[in-house]
Design a protein around this motif. Structure first.
Motif, PDB file in Angstrom:
ATOM      1  N   SER A 134      -9.221   3.471   6.235  1.00  0.00           N
ATOM      2  CA  SER A 134      -9.271   4.800   5.625  1.00  0.00           C
ATOM      3  C   SER A 134     -10.566   5.544   5.938  1.00  0.00           C
ATOM      4  O   SER A 134     -10.902   6.523   5.280  1.00  0.00           O
ATOM      5  CB  SER A 134      -9.105   4.688   4.116  1.00  0.00           C
ATOM      6  OG  SER A 134     -10.154   3.913   3.550  1.00  0.00           O
TER       7      SER A 134
ATOM      8  N   PRO B 140     -16.106   3.773  -2.625  1.00  0.00           N
ATOM      9  CA  PRO B 140     -15.178   2.942  -1.851  1.00  0.00           C
ATOM     10  C   PRO B 140     -15.937   1.966  -0.963  1.00  0.00           C
ATOM     11  O   PRO B 140     -17.043   2.257  -0.507  1.00  0.00           O
ATOM     12  CB  PRO B 140     -14.419   3.977  -1.014  1.00  0.00           C
ATOM     13  CG  PRO B 140     -15.371   5.120  -0.885  1.00  0.00           C
ATOM     14  CD  PRO B 140     -16.130   5.164  -2.175  1.00  0.00           C
TER      15      PRO B 140
ATOM     16  N   TYR C  31      -8.850   6.384  -7.170  1.00  0.00           N
ATOM     17  CA  TYR C  31      -9.367   5.385  -6.246  1.00  0.00           C
ATOM     18  C   TYR C  31     -10.730   4.900  -6.726  1.00  0.00           C
ATOM     19  O   TYR C  31     -11.493   5.645  -7.349  1.00  0.00           O
ATOM     20  CB  TYR C  31      -9.504   5.967  -4.836  1.00  0.00           C
ATOM     21  CG  TYR C  31      -8.202   6.422  -4.212  1.00  0.00           C
ATOM     22  CD1 TYR C  31      -7.374   5.518  -3.556  1.00  0.00           C
ATOM     23  CD2 TYR C  31      -7.801   7.750  -4.280  1.00  0.00           C
ATOM     24  CE1 TYR C  31      -6.183   5.926  -2.965  1.00  0.00           C
ATOM     25  CE2 TYR C  31      -6.611   8.171  -3.704  1.00  0.00           C
ATOM     26  CZ  TYR C  31      -5.803   7.247  -3.050  1.00  0.00           C
ATOM     27  OH  TYR C  31      -4.627   7.664  -2.475  1.00  0.00           O
TER      28      TYR C  31
ATOM     29  N   ARG D  87      -4.232  10.968  -7.100  1.00  0.00           N
ATOM     30  CA  ARG D  87      -4.279   9.512  -7.242  1.00  0.00           C
ATOM     31  C   ARG D  87      -5.727   9.082  -7.496  1.00  0.00           C
ATOM     32  O   ARG D  87      -6.672   9.738  -7.064  1.00  0.00           O
ATOM     33  CB  ARG D  87      -3.739   8.821  -5.988  1.00  0.00           C
ATOM     34  CG  ARG D  87      -2.243   8.971  -5.803  1.00  0.00           C
ATOM     35  CD  ARG D  87      -1.764   8.238  -4.572  1.00  0.00           C
ATOM     36  NE  ARG D  87      -1.970   6.796  -4.691  1.00  0.00           N
ATOM     37  CZ  ARG D  87      -1.743   5.924  -3.712  1.00  0.00           C
ATOM     38  NH1 ARG D  87      -1.308   6.353  -2.533  1.00  0.00           N
ATOM     39  NH2 ARG D  87      -1.938   4.636  -3.895  1.00  0.00           N
TER      40      ARG D  87
ATOM     41  N   ARG E  91     -12.328   7.971  -9.570  1.00  0.00           N
ATOM     42  CA  ARG E  91     -11.864   6.906 -10.458  1.00  0.00           C
ATOM     43  C   ARG E  91     -11.024   7.438 -11.608  1.00  0.00           C
ATOM     44  O   ARG E  91     -10.199   6.719 -12.160  1.00  0.00           O
ATOM     45  CB  ARG E  91     -13.067   6.135 -11.018  1.00  0.00           C
ATOM     46  CG  ARG E  91     -13.736   5.223 -10.012  1.00  0.00           C
ATOM     47  CD  ARG E  91     -14.881   4.465 -10.625  1.00  0.00           C
ATOM     48  NE  ARG E  91     -15.956   5.360 -11.048  1.00  0.00           N
ATOM     49  CZ  ARG E  91     -17.178   4.946 -11.370  1.00  0.00           C
ATOM     50  NH1 ARG E  91     -17.455   3.662 -11.329  1.00  0.00           N
ATOM     51  NH2 ARG E  91     -18.109   5.810 -11.743  1.00  0.00           N
TER      52      ARG E  91
ATOM     53  N   ASN F 277       0.796  -1.232   0.000  1.00  0.00           N
ATOM     54  CA  ASN F 277       0.000   0.000   0.000  1.00  0.00           C
ATOM     55  C   ASN F 277       0.828   1.281   0.000  1.00  0.00           C
ATOM     56  O   ASN F 277       0.303   2.366   0.230  1.00  0.00           O
ATOM     57  CB  ASN F 277      -0.957   0.018   1.200  1.00  0.00           C
ATOM     58  CG  ASN F 277      -1.928  -1.139   1.175  1.00  0.00           C
ATOM     59  OD1 ASN F 277      -2.669  -1.327   0.222  1.00  0.00           O
ATOM     60  ND2 ASN F 277      -1.901  -1.945   2.235  1.00  0.00           N
TER      61      ASN F 277
ATOM     62  N   GLY G 283     -11.513   0.512   0.971  1.00  0.00           N
ATOM     63  CA  GLY G 283     -11.331   1.537  -0.036  1.00  0.00           C
ATOM     64  C   GLY G 283     -10.931   2.871   0.586  1.00  0.00           C
ATOM     65  O   GLY G 283     -10.929   3.037   1.807  1.00  0.00           O
ATOM     66  N   VAL G 284     -10.604   3.826  -0.274  1.00  0.00           N
ATOM     67  CA  VAL G 284     -10.169   5.151   0.189  1.00  0.00           C
ATOM     68  C   VAL G 284     -11.177   6.198  -0.270  1.00  0.00           C
ATOM     69  O   VAL G 284     -11.309   6.452  -1.462  1.00  0.00           O
ATOM     70  CB  VAL G 284      -8.773   5.505  -0.356  1.00  0.00           C
ATOM     71  CG1 VAL G 284      -8.372   6.921   0.065  1.00  0.00           C
ATOM     72  CG2 VAL G 284      -7.743   4.490   0.127  1.00  0.00           C
TER      73      VAL G 284
END
Length: 399
Positions: free
Chosen positions: A321, A276, A272, A270, A336, A137, A280-281
């Motif tokens: 998270s 989530p 994700y 970033r 995304r 991670n 998930g974040v």
């Protein structure tokens, strides 16, 4: 004193130019760095630092008459509130503090081509580091952790060097990240006598390490990210990420800590999964009322609000998270994909006119203007050790 050893790995010490530099400029001009802002409040007029004065004193000290401050006092002493406030103000005004900003601003895009640079020079990995740390991670594996830890501990080294040279000690130290976005000042309940971190959330099994406030002794432990690894190894800790190793170094050294909700988030580009789930974040919309306590965020049109947020957050594992979302304090982005077209307008509306003007200036910044700004900065620091401004400004700027 300002040291920038490379465009990727840099160390800054800044003394008298804070009044002329908006804090968010640090997010816009320097790709990867460790910054240490020394404030000797007992010997330097507070008017020299209007940005910090506004952030800490006008908003923190002057809110001491607010109901929140009154309620934060122990039961039975409200009638002594005025004397307590006066004593606290006096103590803070006589205190010396160092502000340490650590990390990389390479993920912040101010409107032109984002900063691009080659990877920093690898650090040697010891056997104990390989045992104690995990690459899981971490975007750049164990090397990424070591590079980050090295920057954090660099602040401690600068503090100790500066104290020795000036023959004094700091009363307290604030540590946070250069890729953070603050939407409000720190409140009056923050303690400066023990290490203070973000409220539980985004702690990935340990402690959220994106903000720390403490006195000199606790901060020495909190900043010793590299040198304490052998002790963690001896104590039997293995396969730790940044947050779990941070918690381990505090607990093994018997450093007390408190967690508080604080009004900042970590700006990220970033990508994700959305929505989530479980591990998930969640990525908060910059427009979220907050406080977001160090959660990931970006400027976006919120894709999830109200009941949608409640459904998502209840499905997340709280020890990973998860982020505080009560009282409508959180809105979520669909992260995304890359930042949406028109994010600049969203940022300008949320951040306000002053920050919007800074963004716009940098959106049109040319290399010559950047070089001139760095040269002006060099005049305002006691020591400069860095690549030429032309090299620093060549990271993404037009000629």
């Amino acid at each position: 004193m300002l040291k920038l050893k490379s465009p990727q790995k840099a160390t800054m010490q800044i003394t008298r130019w804070v009044s002329d530099l908006d804090w968010r400029l640090l997010l816009l001009i320097i790709p990867s760095l460790s910054v240490l802002v020394f404030l000797s409040l007992s010997s330097t007029p507070i008017d020299s630092f209007p940005s910090l004065r506004s952030f800490i004193f006008n908003h923190t000290l002057l809110t001491s008459n607010s109901p929140d401050f009154v309620n934060s006092l122990p039961s039975g002493v409200h009638n002594r509130r005025e004397s307590s406030v006066a004593k606290w103000k006096d103590e803070l005004l006589r205190s010396r503090m160092a502000v340490c900003l650590v990390g990389g601003a390479r993920r912040w895009r101010p409107g032109w081509h984002r900063f691009e640079s080659s990877s920093p020079k690898p650090l040697n990995e010891t056997e104990s580091q390989v045992r104690v740390l995990t690459a899981a991670n971490s975007p750049n594996g164990i090397q990424g952790l070591l590079q980050y830890f090295n920057l954090v501990e660099g602040c401690l080294q600068m503090i100790e060097t500066y104290q020795k040279r000036k023959n004094f000690t700091y009363d307290w130290i604030v540590r946070t990240r250069v890729d953070g976005y603050w939407n409000a000042p720190l409140g009056p309940r923050i303690s400066f006598r023990v290490n203070t971190l973000s409220r539980p959330g985004s702690d990935y099994g340990g402690l959220n390490d994106r903000l720390g406030i403490g006195d000199l002794n606790t901060s020495k432990v909190a900043l010793a990210r590299l040198s304490l690894i052998p002790k963690l190894d001896s104590a039997g800790f293995h396969q730790l990420n940044s947050e779990t190793s941070f918690k381990a170094q505090l607990t093994t050294q018997h450093v007390p800590y408190l967690t508080k909700r604080v009004p900042f988030c970590i700006v990220t580009d970033r990508r994700y999964g959305f929505p989530p789930s479980r591990f998930g974040v969640p990525v908060a919309a910059l427009s979220s009322p907050g406080p977001l306590s160090g959660a990931k965020c970006r400027p976006c049109t919120a894709a999830c609000q109200g009941r949608c947020v409640a459904g998502v957050m209840r499905s997340l594992y709280k020890g990973w998270s998860w982020t505080d979302w009560d009282n409508g304090s959180l809105e979520l982005c669909n992260a995304r994909d890359q930042w949406e077209r028109g994010w600049e307008k969203i940022f300008d509306k949320v951040a306000g006119k002053k920050s919007a003007s800074v963004r716009k200036r940098f959106a049109d910044l040319k290399k010559k203007e950047c070089v001139d700004d760095f040269n002006e900065m060099k005049k305002r620091v006691s020591n400069w050790e860095a690549p030429p401004p032309e090299e620093l400004c060549g990271l993404g700027l037009a000629v």
